[in-house]
Motif scaffolding. Structure first.
Motif, PDB file in Angstrom:
ATOM      1  N   GLY A 192      63.446 -20.988  26.056  1.00 51.69           N
ATOM      2  CA  GLY A 192      63.244 -19.924  24.731  1.00 51.69           C
ATOM      3  C   GLY A 192      64.226 -19.060  24.562  1.00 51.69           C
ATOM      4  O   GLY A 192      65.018 -18.598  23.955  1.00 51.69           O
ATOM      5  N   TYR A 193      64.630 -18.650  25.548  1.00 53.53           N
ATOM      6  CA  TYR A 193      66.025 -17.126  25.718  1.00 53.53           C
ATOM      7  C   TYR A 193      67.366 -18.287  25.763  1.00 53.53           C
ATOM      8  O   TYR A 193      67.811 -17.448  24.759  1.00 53.53           O
ATOM      9  CB  TYR A 193      65.917 -16.947  27.798  1.00 53.53           C
ATOM     10  CG  TYR A 193      66.791 -15.953  28.024  1.00 53.53           C
ATOM     11  CD1 TYR A 193      66.726 -14.774  28.133  1.00 53.53           C
ATOM     12  CD2 TYR A 193      67.909 -16.725  27.885  1.00 53.53           C
ATOM     13  CE1 TYR A 193      67.894 -13.796  28.214  1.00 53.53           C
ATOM     14  CE2 TYR A 193      69.196 -15.823  28.731  1.00 53.53           C
ATOM     15  CZ  TYR A 193      69.011 -14.161  28.055  1.00 53.53           C
ATOM     16  OH  TYR A 193      70.005 -13.084  28.417  1.00 53.53           O
ATOM     17  N   THR A 194      66.935 -19.086  26.243  1.00 56.92           N
ATOM     18  CA  THR A 194      68.407 -19.948  25.699  1.00 56.92           C
ATOM     19  C   THR A 194      68.758 -20.434  24.992  1.00 56.92           C
ATOM     20  O   THR A 194      69.561 -20.279  24.151  1.00 56.92           O
ATOM     21  CB  THR A 194      68.874 -21.021  27.148  1.00 56.92           C
ATOM     22  OG1 THR A 194      68.286 -20.973  28.387  1.00 56.92           O
ATOM     23  CG2 THR A 194      70.068 -21.610  26.791  1.00 56.92           C
ATOM     24  N   ALA A 195      67.986 -20.885  23.922  1.00 56.96           N
ATOM     25  CA  ALA A 195      68.031 -21.599  22.472  1.00 56.96           C
ATOM     26  C   ALA A 195      68.254 -20.156  21.409  1.00 56.96           C
ATOM     27  O   ALA A 195      69.632 -19.727  20.539  1.00 56.96           O
ATOM     28  CB  ALA A 195      66.259 -22.287  21.832  1.00 56.96           C
ATOM     29  N   VAL A 196      67.769 -19.210  21.782  1.00 60.50           N
ATOM     30  CA  VAL A 196      68.396 -17.854  21.094  1.00 60.50           C
ATOM     31  C   VAL A 196      69.607 -17.343  21.274  1.00 60.50           C
ATOM     32  O   VAL A 196      70.497 -16.682  20.669  1.00 60.50           O
ATOM     33  CB  VAL A 196      66.475 -16.510  21.209  1.00 60.50           C
ATOM     34  CG1 VAL A 196      67.287 -15.148  19.947  1.00 60.50           C
ATOM     35  CG2 VAL A 196      65.940 -17.152  20.898  1.00 60.50           C
ATOM     36  N   TYR A 212      72.010 -14.248  19.188  1.00 61.50           N
ATOM     37  CA  TYR A 212      71.748 -13.205  19.147  1.00 61.50           C
ATOM     38  C   TYR A 212      71.623 -13.062  20.708  1.00 61.50           C
ATOM     39  O   TYR A 212      71.897 -13.049  21.454  1.00 61.50           O
ATOM     40  CB  TYR A 212      69.928 -13.589  19.195  1.00 61.50           C
ATOM     41  CG  TYR A 212      69.553 -14.353  17.470  1.00 61.50           C
ATOM     42  CD1 TYR A 212      69.180 -13.092  16.776  1.00 61.50           C
ATOM     43  CD2 TYR A 212      69.081 -15.664  17.225  1.00 61.50           C
ATOM     44  CE1 TYR A 212      68.355 -13.563  15.626  1.00 61.50           C
ATOM     45  CE2 TYR A 212      68.809 -15.904  16.159  1.00 61.50           C
ATOM     46  CZ  TYR A 212      68.316 -14.513  15.162  1.00 61.50           C
ATOM     47  OH  TYR A 212      67.987 -14.906  14.253  1.00 61.50           O
ATOM     48  N   PRO A 213      71.999 -11.254  21.219  1.00 61.20           N
ATOM     49  CA  PRO A 213      72.271 -10.296  21.981  1.00 61.20           C
ATOM     50  C   PRO A 213      71.017 -10.955  22.577  1.00 61.20           C
ATOM     51  O   PRO A 213      69.839 -11.627  22.513  1.00 61.20           O
ATOM     52  CB  PRO A 213      71.639  -9.090  21.081  1.00 61.20           C
ATOM     53  CG  PRO A 213      71.401  -8.875  20.145  1.00 61.20           C
ATOM     54  CD  PRO A 213      71.692 -10.256  19.991  1.00 61.20           C
ATOM     55  N   PRO A 214      70.799 -10.624  24.236  1.00 62.15           N
ATOM     56  CA  PRO A 214      70.148 -10.548  25.339  1.00 62.15           C
ATOM     57  C   PRO A 214      68.571 -10.224  25.022  1.00 62.15           C
ATOM     58  O   PRO A 214      68.053 -10.486  25.585  1.00 62.15           O
ATOM     59  CB  PRO A 214      71.191  -9.758  26.395  1.00 62.15           C
ATOM     60  CG  PRO A 214      72.119 -10.063  25.756  1.00 62.15           C
ATOM     61  CD  PRO A 214      72.396 -10.087  24.659  1.00 62.15           C
ATOM     62  N   TYR A 215      68.657  -8.683  24.524  1.00 60.76           N
ATOM     63  CA  TYR A 215      67.333  -8.401  24.514  1.00 60.76           C
ATOM     64  C   TYR A 215      66.636  -9.678  22.983  1.00 60.76           C
ATOM     65  O   TYR A 215      65.314  -9.802  23.307  1.00 60.76           O
ATOM     66  CB  TYR A 215      67.297  -7.218  23.958  1.00 60.76           C
ATOM     67  CG  TYR A 215      68.027  -6.985  22.643  1.00 60.76           C
ATOM     68  CD1 TYR A 215      67.267  -6.861  21.349  1.00 60.76           C
ATOM     69  CD2 TYR A 215      69.567  -6.205  22.336  1.00 60.76           C
ATOM     70  CE1 TYR A 215      67.266  -6.239  19.945  1.00 60.76           C
ATOM     71  CE2 TYR A 215      70.266  -5.891  21.413  1.00 60.76           C
ATOM     72  CZ  TYR A 215      68.748  -6.533  20.204  1.00 60.76           C
ATOM     73  OH  TYR A 215      68.764  -5.502  18.602  1.00 60.76           O
ATOM     74  N   MET A 216      66.852 -10.043  22.294  1.00 61.49           N
ATOM     75  CA  MET A 216      66.501 -10.902  21.571  1.00 61.49           C
ATOM     76  C   MET A 216      65.920 -12.101  21.619  1.00 61.49           C
ATOM     77  O   MET A 216      65.560 -12.894  21.631  1.00 61.49           O
ATOM     78  CB  MET A 216      67.101 -11.016  20.432  1.00 61.49           C
ATOM     79  CG  MET A 216      67.484  -9.307  18.626  1.00 61.49           C
ATOM     80  SD  MET A 216      65.988  -9.385  18.656  1.00 61.49           S
ATOM     81  CE  MET A 216      65.609 -10.417  17.704  1.00 61.49           C
ATOM     82  N   ALA A 217      66.997 -12.411  22.540  1.00 63.13           N
ATOM     83  CA  ALA A 217      67.175 -13.779  23.698  1.00 63.13           C
ATOM     84  C   ALA A 217      65.960 -14.028  24.555  1.00 63.13           C
ATOM     85  O   ALA A 217      64.668 -14.640  24.671  1.00 63.13           O
ATOM     86  CB  ALA A 217      67.983 -14.189  24.592  1.00 63.13           C
ATOM     87  N   VAL A 218      65.117 -12.719  25.224  1.00 56.25           N
ATOM     88  CA  VAL A 218      63.717 -12.252  26.164  1.00 56.25           C
ATOM     89  C   VAL A 218      62.907 -12.900  25.053  1.00 56.25           C
ATOM     90  O   VAL A 218      61.787 -12.669  25.150  1.00 56.25           O
ATOM     91  CB  VAL A 218      63.811 -10.726  27.021  1.00 56.25           C
ATOM     92  CG1 VAL A 218      62.854 -10.554  27.440  1.00 56.25           C
ATOM     93  CG2 VAL A 218      64.971 -10.412  27.820  1.00 56.25           C
TER      94      VAL A 218
END
Length: 182
Positions: free
Chosen positions: A67-71, A76-82
């Motif tokens: 989920g983190y890697t795909a976003v 997207y920025p890191p906080y959206m990846a979280v």
């Protein structure tokens, strides 16, 4: 768009991922790598390796990392990846949570039914047999159970069964006895 696709893919994996996390990996790879191309095959291999090393079920760990890697790979920025990792973890756990919730409701409602009580009474020895079978499968020449292990097992069994010792306390006492004996 990636958010709904991630949720849908991991909800589907949570519903149809029978057999545990390792059985889920082929479903995950088919969607995440082959169908949508969110991550590369190399990233998937790395994520599986990391998921195996971290505590917890591999299916949930890999959902979090993917989920983190795909976003993140979508720009997207890191906080959206979280948030992407939270979304995939939630989606893969949701079907199991709802199933357990339904079963617990049914169990609470029918707990005192004579047929349900009889079924659980019959399952007790089966459970002990399955645990014993797993222990026998794990025994080989390198880790054969010796007399100290039988002594420790017998003591734990009697203390738990006869004296109603708390299982967590019994685990701690068994660990201490194992350190002393070995």
């Amino acid at each position: 768009m990636i958010w709904w696709q991630l949720f849908y893919v991991y909800l589907k994996i949570g519903i149809f991922g029978f057999g545990g996390g390792y059985a889920m990996l082929s479903l995950i790879q088919a969607d995440v790598v082959d169908r949508y191309g969110w991550i590369t095959s190399q990233e998937f291999t790395d994520i599986v390796a990391i998921s195996q090393m971290t505590p917890g079920p591999i299916g949930i760990n890999s959902a979090t990392y993917i989920g983190y890697t795909a976003v993140h790979n979508a720009g997207y920025p890191p906080y959206m990846a979280v948030l992407g990792s939270c979304l995939t973890t939630f989606a893969v756990c949701l079907p199991s949570f709802l199933l357990v919730l339904g079963i617990s409701y049914a169990f609470a409602k029918f707990r005192h039914n004579k047929y349900v009580e009889a079924a659980f009474y019959g399952l007790r020895p089966v459970t002990v047999g399955l645990i014993a079978a797993a222990a026998l499968l794990l025994m080989n020449e390198e880790n054969f159970i010796d007399y100290k292990s039988f002594l420790l097992f017998g003591a734990a069994f009697v203390l738990t069964w006869k004296f109603k010792i708390n299982p967590i306390l019994m685990i701690l006492l068994s660990a201490a006895a194992g350190l002393i004996l070995y």
